[in-house]
Write a protein that holds these residues in place. Structure first.
Motif, short mmCIF file in Angstrom:
data_model
loop_
_atom_site.label_atom_id
_atom_site.label_comp_id
_atom_site.label_asym_id
_atom_site.label_seq_id
_atom_site.Cartn_x
_atom_site.Cartn_y
_atom_site.Cartn_z
N VAL A 70 -9.48 -22.43 22.38
CA VAL A 70 -10.35 -22.85 21.23
C VAL A 70 -11.97 -21.73 21.89
CG1 VAL A 70 -12.84 -24.25 21.13
CG2 VAL A 70 -10.42 -25.27 21.65
N ALA A 71 -12.10 -21.32 22.69
CA ALA A 71 -13.55 -20.61 22.91
C ALA A 71 -12.82 -19.24 22.28
CB ALA A 71 -13.72 -20.07 24.38
N VAL A 72 -11.39 -18.25 22.66
CA VAL A 72 -11.32 -17.45 21.72
C VAL A 72 -11.46 -17.72 20.46
CG1 VAL A 72 -9.43 -16.30 21.89
CG2 VAL A 72 -10.22 -16.89 24.06
N THR A 98 -21.56 -21.17 12.86
CA THR A 98 -21.13 -22.57 12.80
C THR A 98 -20.56 -22.09 14.87
OG1 THR A 98 -21.31 -23.24 11.21
CG2 THR A 98 -19.91 -24.74 13.15
N SER A 99 -19.90 -21.64 14.57
CA SER A 99 -18.91 -20.73 15.55
C SER A 99 -19.88 -20.38 16.59
CB SER A 99 -17.59 -19.55 14.98
OG SER A 99 -16.87 -20.14 14.32
N VAL A 100 -20.84 -19.31 16.19
CA VAL A 100 -22.11 -19.38 17.17
C VAL A 100 -22.07 -20.00 17.82
CG1 VAL A 100 -23.90 -17.76 17.97
CG2 VAL A 100 -22.32 -16.91 16.46
N ARG A 101 -23.00 -20.93 17.56
CA ARG A 101 -23.48 -22.41 17.87
C ARG A 101 -22.52 -23.77 19.02
NH1 ARG A 101 -25.75 -23.92 12.61
NH2 ARG A 101 -24.30 -25.51 12.55
N ALA A 102 -21.31 -23.52 18.46
CA ALA A 102 -20.12 -23.87 18.95
C ALA A 102 -20.33 -24.03 20.63
CB ALA A 102 -19.25 -24.91 18.63
N LEU A 103 -20.01 -21.78 19.71
CA LEU A 103 -19.12 -20.95 21.61
C LEU A 103 -20.27 -21.41 22.46
CD1 LEU A 103 -17.16 -18.65 22.73
CD2 LEU A 103 -18.43 -17.57 21.31
N ALA A 104 -21.70 -20.96 21.76
CA ALA A 104 -22.84 -21.39 23.13
C ALA A 104 -22.62 -23.07 23.63
CB ALA A 104 -24.12 -21.28 22.43
N GLN A 145 -11.47 -15.49 31.51
CA GLN A 145 -10.49 -15.58 30.86
C GLN A 145 -11.02 -15.16 29.90
OE1 GLN A 145 -7.49 -18.11 31.07
NE2 GLN A 145 -7.96 -18.74 33.59
N VAL A 146 -11.39 -15.67 29.32
CA VAL A 146 -12.68 -16.09 27.56
C VAL A 146 -12.90 -14.30 27.64
CG1 VAL A 146 -13.77 -16.96 26.06
CG2 VAL A 146 -12.60 -18.18 27.49
N ASN A 147 -13.30 -13.81 28.43
CA ASN A 147 -14.52 -12.81 28.34
C ASN A 147 -13.74 -11.20 28.67
OD1 ASN A 147 -16.99 -13.79 28.18
ND2 ASN A 147 -17.44 -13.58 30.14
#
Length: 323
Positions: free
Chosen positions: A82-84, A100-106, A119-121
């Motif tokens: 999900v994060a990637v 919207t993706s930025v808000r959810a990712l935060a 891992q995500v980074n």
């Protein structure tokens, strides 16, 4: 209290993992009595999770859709995916999805364990997303179309064709198609009495939707191949069929699915179906793919390749061209 909280989280994860659970099955997985399961279900309901009782021998439970979105539990692989996905959504073909993706990712980054955040980074730092050119589509439009596909409801919309012609279409929607660049609706056009593809960015939906319809047989079992040919060759003035001297896997690496369709013949050859409104474009494309090939059709492409060959020879050996 800690043991009870951990058990509630485990119970929630089980309910999210599959559609319905028998009460005894949940009790066995959690190592508690059915009575304890019933009490834990009541606690989750108080927290806002819509858990329904289901009938059957011994009864059971299922996590249903509610009026609001309750918290979800994700395992490690799901959280990373999900994060990637959110980080790469900036270059997508959906309008407004980046913000919207930025808000959810935060929100997700805030609760990710350090091992998963690493891992995500790591993945994100190695990825580059190139924004797709061309018009995008609003998520509300995609959701509305997907709902008619799911509910088998006829869909009416105003449509602007590639030549600027406006029309009102009444359709039976069957699939939403994304080819990496654009969104399409695959539907039965009731007015034309035939299967049609419509670019979603050229559609203006009419509300409310139409009545429910009885699904008709699809034109082919391999709908992906059918749609790929329709998007890459059928719309064009010139449709070329080439025998490529290379495996289907190797040729497919050079020919993007938005440009042509590759069909295996044997281990060493394959067919390439490719279309364009320009023979010059076709000649340049097939010459640049890096494989030996023969032109099966159209015959006009052979003459255009001869013209291109002469032009390239004159550019490569200008002194001989002067002689």
């Amino acid at each position: 209290m800690l043991e009870t909280s951990a058990r509630l989280l485990r119970l929630l994860a089980l309910l999210q993992d599959r559609r319905a659970w028998p009460g005894k099955g949940l009790a066995d997985r959690l190592g508690v009595s059915p009575r304890t399961v019933r009490r834990d279900i009541d606690k989750l309901r108080l927290l806002g999770y819509p858990i329904h009782a289901v009938g059957g021998v011994g009864g059971g439970y299922e996590l249903a859709a509610g009026a609001s979105l309750p918290p979800l539990l994700l395992d490690d692989e799901e959280a990373v995916a999900v994060a990637v996905g959110l980080r790469t959504a900036v270059g997508g073909a959906v309008t407004g999805i980046a913000e919207t993706s930025v808000r959810a990712l935060a929100k997700l980054d805030q609760v990710l364990p350090s091992r998963l955040r690493h891992q995500v980074n790591t993945l994100s730092s190695a990825l580059i997303t190139i924004p797709m050119p061309g018009p995008t589509v609003g998520p509300s439009t995609l959701t509305a179309i997907a709902s008619t596909v799911r509910d088998k409801e006829r869909l009416r919309f105003d449509y602007l064709s590639h030549d600027g012609t406006e029309s009102v279409r009444d359709t039976e929607p069957y699939r939403l198609v994304h080819n990496g660049r654009r969104w399409y609706l695959f539907a039965w056009d009731t007015g034309r009495e035939d299967w049609r593809r419509f670019r979603v960015d050229r559609m203006t939906l009419r509300i409310p939707t139409g009545p429910r319809f009885t699904p008709r047989p699809l034109p082919t079992e391999d709908l992906a191949d059918y749609l790929a040919k329709g998007l890459t060759t059928d719309p064009h003035r010139y449709r070329a069929v080439l025998t490529m001297h290379g495996s289907a896997a190797d040729v497919a690496e050079e020919v993007p699915p938005t440009l042509g369709v590759v069909e295996p013949v044997d281990d060493d050859t394959c067919l390439l179906r490719i279309g364009s409104d320009s023979l010059d474009h076709l000649a340049v494309w097939v010459a640049a793919f890096g494989f030996e090939f023969e032109v099966n059709e159209p015959v006009e492409l052979i003459e255009r390749l001869r013209t291109l060959t002469g032009r390239l020879q004159r550019a490569a050996w200008p002194q001989e061209a002067v002689r």
